[in-house]
Design a protein around this motif. Structure first.
Motif, PDB file in Angstrom:
ATOM      1  N   ARG A 129       0.837  -1.201   0.000  1.00 28.40           N
ATOM      2  CA  ARG A 129       0.000   0.000   0.000  1.00 28.40           C
ATOM      3  C   ARG A 129       0.872   1.251   0.000  1.00 28.40           C
ATOM      4  O   ARG A 129       0.603   2.216  -0.719  1.00 28.40           O
ATOM      5  CB  ARG A 129      -0.934  -0.014   1.208  1.00 28.40           C
ATOM      6  CG  ARG A 129      -1.950  -1.133   1.160  1.00 28.40           C
ATOM      7  CD  ARG A 129      -2.858  -1.140   2.362  1.00 28.40           C
ATOM      8  NE  ARG A 129      -3.897  -0.125   2.247  1.00 28.40           N
ATOM      9  CZ  ARG A 129      -4.962  -0.077   3.033  1.00 28.40           C
ATOM     10  NH1 ARG A 129      -5.112  -0.968   4.002  1.00 28.40           N
ATOM     11  NH2 ARG A 129      -5.869   0.857   2.870  1.00 28.40           N
ATOM     12  N   HIS A 133       1.304   4.345  -2.821  1.00 24.20           N
ATOM     13  CA  HIS A 133       1.215   5.767  -2.486  1.00 24.20           C
ATOM     14  C   HIS A 133       2.431   6.517  -3.015  1.00 24.20           C
ATOM     15  O   HIS A 133       2.315   7.601  -3.591  1.00 24.20           O
ATOM     16  CB  HIS A 133       1.133   5.953  -0.968  1.00 24.20           C
ATOM     17  CG  HIS A 133      -0.221   5.684  -0.404  1.00 24.20           C
ATOM     18  ND1 HIS A 133      -1.189   6.662  -0.254  1.00 24.20           N
ATOM     19  CD2 HIS A 133      -0.791   4.552   0.056  1.00 24.20           C
ATOM     20  CE1 HIS A 133      -2.270   6.141   0.278  1.00 24.20           C
ATOM     21  NE2 HIS A 133      -2.059   4.856   0.468  1.00 24.20           N
ATOM     22  N   ASP A 141      -5.223   5.297  -2.032  1.00 22.48           N
ATOM     23  CA  ASP A 141      -5.271   4.051  -1.268  1.00 22.48           C
ATOM     24  C   ASP A 141      -5.307   2.875  -2.229  1.00 22.48           C
ATOM     25  O   ASP A 141      -5.666   3.012  -3.400  1.00 22.48           O
ATOM     26  CB  ASP A 141      -6.493   4.021  -0.356  1.00 22.48           C
ATOM     27  CG  ASP A 141      -6.301   3.083   0.838  1.00 22.48           C
ATOM     28  OD1 ASP A 141      -5.252   2.427   0.911  1.00 22.48           O
ATOM     29  OD2 ASP A 141      -7.198   3.018   1.688  1.00 22.48           O
TER      30      ASP A 141
END
Length: 221
Positions: A129, A133, A141
């Motif tokens: 994750r 980003h 997300d």
């Protein structure tokens, strides 16, 4: 008839402890299990019940009525042998859902062979994750559904702003589906209609194959 889901979390380390807190905050009944009395004391005021037992002991598990719970999460981190043995005991007891935190790929392979219903890689999943980003300033997300499919939140750029979903035709061009549009915290459209107009900086919750999502993130419409 049950009004709330009931979960058991075995192992109150960092992951298991945080999971107990999050589940409790969502209204789930949680029984926390650990053999460390200090951890039991720490979480006794947070969860529904905190029980000091060694989960490797099948009779101890039976004594708390573990078969009556919707899901048991085995969140033991360092002791792989204990994690595997507890998982095996739970599966032999016909627990409905057994979710297990895996430390590495070897651990996962063993858990798969003994029938764990879901295997969790918190560190790996969080790393992915964060990588999404960092790798794209358009993604806010990222949630992995499977090895090849994910859900991403994409910030609408100037290329999308002012257009309707019908005009963008994301499903046909990118084989992805926009399942929700978030304009702000209080304005979220679930399964938006094709005549919905996208504004600059809207958050597009999009599901699809990873390679297709990457193409859509590039916004080559």
């Amino acid at each position: 008839m049950k009004q709330k889901k009931e979960f058991v979390v075995i192992g109150l380390g960092r992951f298991g402890g945080n999971l107990c807190k999050e589940l409790t905050d969502t209204g789930v009944e949680v029984v926390a299990i650990d053999k460390d009395p200090e951890r039991i004391q720490e979480y006794s005021s947070i969860v529904s019940h905190a029980v000091e037992i060694d989960a490797i002991d099948e009779e101890s598990l039976k004594s708390i009525g573990i078969r009556n719970f919707d899901c048991v999460v085995v969140s033991i981190g360092e002791d792989l042998q204990a994690s595997i043995l507890i998982t095996l005991i739970l599966k032999e007891m016909d627990i409905k859902q057994v979710w297990v935190k895996a430390r590495n790929e070897y651990h996962q392979k063993v858990l798969e062979k003994i029938g764990a219903d879901r295997i969790i890689h918190p560190e790996r999943d969080m790393a992915r994750r964060i990588a999404h980003h960092i790798g794209s300033d358009k993604v806010t997300d990222y949630i992995e559904i499977s090895k090849h499919y994910s859900i991403v939140e994409i910030i609408a750029s100037n290329k999308l702003a002012g257009k309707t979903l019908n005009q963008l035709d994301v499903q046909d061009k990118f084989h992805c589906t926009i399942v929700a549009i978030k304009k702000n915290e209080n304005d979220i459209s679930i399964i938006p209609s094709l005549d919905t107009v996208i504004d600059l900086n809207d958050i597009l919750v999009t599901i699809g194959k990873n390679t297709d999502l990457e193409r859509f993130e590039d916004l080559r419409v």
